[in-house]
Design an enzyme around this catalytic site. Structure first.
Site, mmCIF file in Angstrom:
data_model
loop_
_atom_site.group_PDB
_atom_site.id
_atom_site.type_symbol
_atom_site.label_atom_id
_atom_site.label_comp_id
_atom_site.label_asym_id
_atom_site.label_seq_id
_atom_site.Cartn_x
_atom_site.Cartn_y
_atom_site.Cartn_z
ATOM 1 N N ALA A 256 -10.868 -4.871 0.335
ATOM 2 C CA ALA A 256 -11.832 -5.864 0.471
ATOM 3 C C ALA A 256 -11.270 -7.089 -0.197
ATOM 4 O O ALA A 256 -10.519 -7.007 -1.177
ATOM 5 C CB ALA A 256 -13.065 -5.199 -0.216
ATOM 6 N N LYS B 194 -15.818 -9.962 6.938
ATOM 7 C CA LYS B 194 -16.544 -9.448 5.787
ATOM 8 C C LYS B 194 -17.254 -10.829 5.198
ATOM 9 O O LYS B 194 -16.896 -11.773 4.865
ATOM 10 C CB LYS B 194 -15.711 -8.907 4.464
ATOM 11 C CG LYS B 194 -16.500 -8.702 3.184
ATOM 12 C CD LYS B 194 -15.658 -8.403 1.993
ATOM 13 C CE LYS B 194 -16.383 -8.258 0.719
ATOM 14 N NZ LYS B 194 -15.319 -8.105 -0.352
HETATM 15 P P1 FAD Z 1 1.322 -1.652 -6.673
HETATM 16 O O1 FAD Z 1 0.626 -1.604 -5.399
HETATM 17 O O2 FAD Z 1 0.909 -0.346 -7.578
HETATM 18 O O3 FAD Z 1 2.827 -1.782 -6.480
HETATM 19 C C1 FAD Z 1 3.610 -1.593 -7.586
HETATM 20 C C2 FAD Z 1 5.187 -1.826 -6.928
HETATM 21 O O4 FAD Z 1 5.921 -1.856 -7.955
HETATM 22 C C3 FAD Z 1 5.548 -0.649 -5.836
HETATM 23 O O5 FAD Z 1 6.161 -1.170 -4.935
HETATM 24 C C4 FAD Z 1 6.362 0.205 -6.778
HETATM 25 O O6 FAD Z 1 7.038 0.902 -6.396
HETATM 26 C C5 FAD Z 1 7.085 -0.754 -7.650
HETATM 27 N N1 FAD Z 1 7.699 -0.226 -9.012
HETATM 28 C C6 FAD Z 1 7.011 0.257 -10.039
HETATM 29 N N2 FAD Z 1 8.021 0.480 -10.987
HETATM 30 C C7 FAD Z 1 9.186 0.324 -10.356
HETATM 31 C C8 FAD Z 1 10.573 0.443 -10.831
HETATM 32 N N3 FAD Z 1 10.892 0.914 -12.117
HETATM 33 N N4 FAD Z 1 11.766 -0.049 -9.932
HETATM 34 C C9 FAD Z 1 11.308 -0.499 -8.706
HETATM 35 N N5 FAD Z 1 9.997 -0.774 -8.333
HETATM 36 C C10 FAD Z 1 9.044 -0.181 -9.026
HETATM 37 N N6 FAD Z 1 -8.167 -5.328 -4.840
HETATM 38 C C11 FAD Z 1 -9.058 -5.939 -4.220
HETATM 39 O O7 FAD Z 1 -8.568 -7.185 -3.921
HETATM 40 N N7 FAD Z 1 -9.793 -5.319 -3.485
HETATM 41 C C12 FAD Z 1 -10.244 -3.889 -3.462
HETATM 42 O O8 FAD Z 1 -11.229 -3.615 -2.770
HETATM 43 C C13 FAD Z 1 -9.609 -3.125 -4.459
HETATM 44 N N8 FAD Z 1 -10.017 -1.944 -4.501
HETATM 45 C C14 FAD Z 1 -9.207 -1.239 -5.503
HETATM 46 C C15 FAD Z 1 -9.753 -0.082 -5.882
HETATM 47 C C16 FAD Z 1 -9.182 0.679 -6.744
HETATM 48 C C17 FAD Z 1 -9.864 2.056 -7.148
HETATM 49 C C18 FAD Z 1 -7.966 0.207 -7.583
HETATM 50 C C19 FAD Z 1 -7.397 0.858 -8.491
HETATM 51 C C20 FAD Z 1 -7.501 -1.054 -7.281
HETATM 52 C C21 FAD Z 1 -8.033 -1.795 -6.238
HETATM 53 N N9 FAD Z 1 -7.685 -3.031 -5.798
HETATM 54 C C22 FAD Z 1 -8.326 -4.067 -4.943
HETATM 55 C C23 FAD Z 1 -6.368 -3.672 -6.496
HETATM 56 C C24 FAD Z 1 -5.521 -3.770 -5.586
HETATM 57 O O9 FAD Z 1 -5.128 -2.455 -5.081
HETATM 58 C C25 FAD Z 1 -4.182 -4.267 -6.391
HETATM 59 O O10 FAD Z 1 -4.480 -5.568 -6.794
HETATM 60 C C26 FAD Z 1 -3.097 -4.543 -5.097
HETATM 61 O O11 FAD Z 1 -2.857 -3.464 -4.362
HETATM 62 C C27 FAD Z 1 -1.715 -4.958 -5.819
HETATM 63 O O12 FAD Z 1 -1.358 -3.954 -6.498
HETATM 64 P P2 FAD Z 1 0.142 -4.266 -7.002
HETATM 65 O O13 FAD Z 1 0.998 -4.744 -5.902
HETATM 66 O O14 FAD Z 1 0.049 -5.133 -8.516
HETATM 67 O O15 FAD Z 1 0.691 -2.684 -7.369
#
Ligand code: FAD
Length: 504
Positions: free
Chosen positions: A53, A81
């Site tokens: 969302a 939305k």
């Molecule tokens: P991740 O998706 O965890 O990506 C991390 C990346 O780093 C991956 O590619 C992984 O492989 C890589 N990585 C990690 N360590 C290493 C390593 N040592 N070497 C190489 N690669 C590595 N946000 C919203 O805006 N709306 C919502 O409705 C919403 N709902 C959510 C519900 C829940 C329960 C949670 C927990 C989160 C929610 N979020 C929501 C937040 C949202 O999911 C994240 O902000 C978004 O997906 C970004 O995540 P990220 O890319 O920071 O991390």
């Protein structure tokens, strides 16, 4: 004074989730010629895979990147939305929508809620506030058509965001980033090399031994916070005393009712559950505080509550509310979960990713990092986090629920002074802290204050000028006019089928 140079900056992004690929796509497309982008992601670690969302700001992100809306929606199986429905928050049985739009006609000298509050205090029989907002009514009726900015009037009083499949968004952005020159490497970062003197990150080393050097490192490694947290040891500010939910179970199901153009946040005994309808399925999750319910009980409660046939087993996610004290330290900028997390009640994480990327582009450094750019970036991010934090706490604090230990805790907990001041301003005369831009402007706060039963004691004196009878009449006509306008708009699902049919 050292001379500022603008050489091509070698950017290394660690992480290929939503944050990593949003950053990768934005930097390659908006700073071409100023930087090169290398993105490293580990398939073995994977992505968090939730985050469906969004807030209306995402539209400007997509527009800046030249992403066509219908194509983006088809690729990510998105729906529109118009806001978030809160059920059972102020009291069990209550329901209100926090709309991406205004109440009333949206163009008066004073905000509509001052009249509404005055009439409510006078004991007048008024329609619910929801019915006096075009966006809320459109949402409740499950209809959609784009805002008509050109025409003015009711159909221009709202904005909208998207609900999309989190697992399809990052790959879509990846294709855009790679087209624009980003280089992706699959691999796991196992070591980080820092300069002994300055402490700056020089390179990361992958499991296969490859060493990747860079000038600017963007930590998008998710909750691991590999660079900012683990390597640079930036302290984490823990906000869980105000936002005690720390886990979620997520589980998609088949959509068996209307594809609502809004997200639902339904309060539960130890937190709340989300319902996010997409084109091909509905996302569900129970966000809860592990001090108040076990994982097993939370998963069972979710399975019992969802409306359609389940499409997967419940998946557990753990988190903690708070953020790293600074997001930009040395030559490392953390974006996304690596920088912090505020629970998903108001869908703010992807918005925070977007704001960090926007600020980074505006303050984009040369090969030598400038401390003043870093400080400004951190100041901007602080403001965003603090505002969202207070807004989220308000939802828990403004309740009269006393039916479970969780609700008793959040209702009676001490709140930050900054929120106390906002509440005092509201209670006296229905006034809202004036944010000129960014997220959660007046209508958002008004929706939550009134939706959760905090009627102000006073109102703007200018709302006293009109007679009660005339005002009540005006409110009733407004409701009829909104209902008539909304009835002319197409059904949301029918609109989606025409506008952005699902792609295989
Ligand atoms: P991740 O998706 O965890 O990506 C991390 C990346 O780093 C991956 O590619 C992984 O492989 C890589 N990585 C990690 N360590 C290493 C390593 N040592 N070497 C190489 N690669 C590595 N946000 C919203 O805006 N709306 C919502 O409705 C919403 N709902 C959510 C519900 C829940 C329960 C949670 C927990 C989160 C929610 N979020 C929501 C937040 C949202 O999911 C994240 O902000 C978004 O997906 C970004 O995540 P990220 O890319 O920071 O991390």
């Amino acid at each position: 004074m050292t001379k500022v140079t603008n050489d091509v900056v070698r950017v290394v992004i660690v992480g290929g989730g939503t944050a990593g690929w949003m950053a990768g796509a934005a930097l390659t497309r908006l700073l071409s010629g100023q930087c090169t982008v290398r993105l490293i992601e580990s398939e073995a670690i994977g992505v968090v895979g939730v985050g469906e969302a969004t807030l209306p700001h995402i539209r400007s992100f997509n527009e800046r990147l030249g992403i066509p809306e219908a194509e983006f929606m088809a690729r990510t199986r998105a729906t529109f939305k118009l806001g978030i429905e809160f059920r059972d928050w102020g009291r069990i049985g209550d329901s209100y929508i926090h709309p991406f739009g205004t109440f009333g006609r949206g163009a008066g000298a004073i905000d509509f809620h001052h009249y509404w509050s005055r009439l409510a205090r006078e004991g007048q029989d008024l329609p619910p506030l929801d019915q006096l907002s075009y966006a809320c009514t459109l949402a409740r009726e499950a209809r959609f058509e784009h805002p008509d900015q050109g025409r003015g009037g009711l159909t221009s009083t709202f904005g909208y965001a998207y609900q999309f499949d989190a697992l399809l968004f990052a790959p879509y952005l990846r294709s855009l980033a790679e087209e624009a020159g980003a280089v992706r490497t699959e691999g796991m970062v196992v070591d980080v090399e820092r300069d002994g003197e300055s402490g700056l990150i020089r390179s990361v080393t992958l499991a296969d031994g490859e060493r990747v050097e860079g000038d600017l490192f963007i930590d998008c490694s998710g909750f691991r916070s590999l660079l900012l947290g683990q390597t640079l040891d930036e302290p984490f500010e823990d906000w869980s005393k105000w936002l005690p939910t720390d886990r979620a179970v997520a589980m998609p199901c088949r959509t068996e009712t209307a594809v609502t153009p809004y997200t639902s946040a339904i309060a539960m005994p130890a937190g709340w559950r989300w319902r996010i309808p997409l084109q091909h399925r509905t996302g569900n999750g129970y966000v809860y505080a592990s001090d108040f319910i076990s994982n097993g009980d939370a998963a069972r409660a979710l399975e019992e509550a969802v409306e359609g046939e389940k499409l997967a087993e419940p998946r557990l996610l753990r988190f903690k509310a708070g953020r790293r004290r600074r997001s930009w330290v040395g030559n490392c900028v953390a974006i996304g979960l690596a920088s912090g997390f505020l629970e998903p009640l108001e869908s703010t994480s992807i918005y925070l990713v977007q704001q960090a990327i926007t600020a980074l582009i505006e303050l984009f450094p040369g090969r030598q990092m400038d401390a003043s750019d870093r400080d400004e970036f951190n100041r901007v991010i602080d403001l965003e986090y603090d505002r969202i934090r207070d807004f989220l706490i308000l939802h828990y604090h403004a309740t009269s629920r006393d039916d479970s230990p969780f609700w008793n805790y959040v209702r009676t907990m001490a709140i930050p002074d900054s929120l106390d001041e906002k509440l005092e301003l509201w209670r006296r005369r229905g006034r809202v802290v004036k944010y000129r831009e960014g997220v959660f402007l007046d209508a958002s706060w008004i929706a939550v204050y009134l939706g959760q039963g905090i009627l102000p004691e006073g109102w703007d004196p200018r709302a006293d000028v009109a007679g009660t009878g005339d005002l009540v009449q005006a409110v009733r006509s407004l409701r009829s006019e909104i209902a008539a306008e909304v009835a002319r708009r197409p059904d949301h699902r029918a609109f989606l089928e025409r506008y952005c049919p699902m792609v295989a």
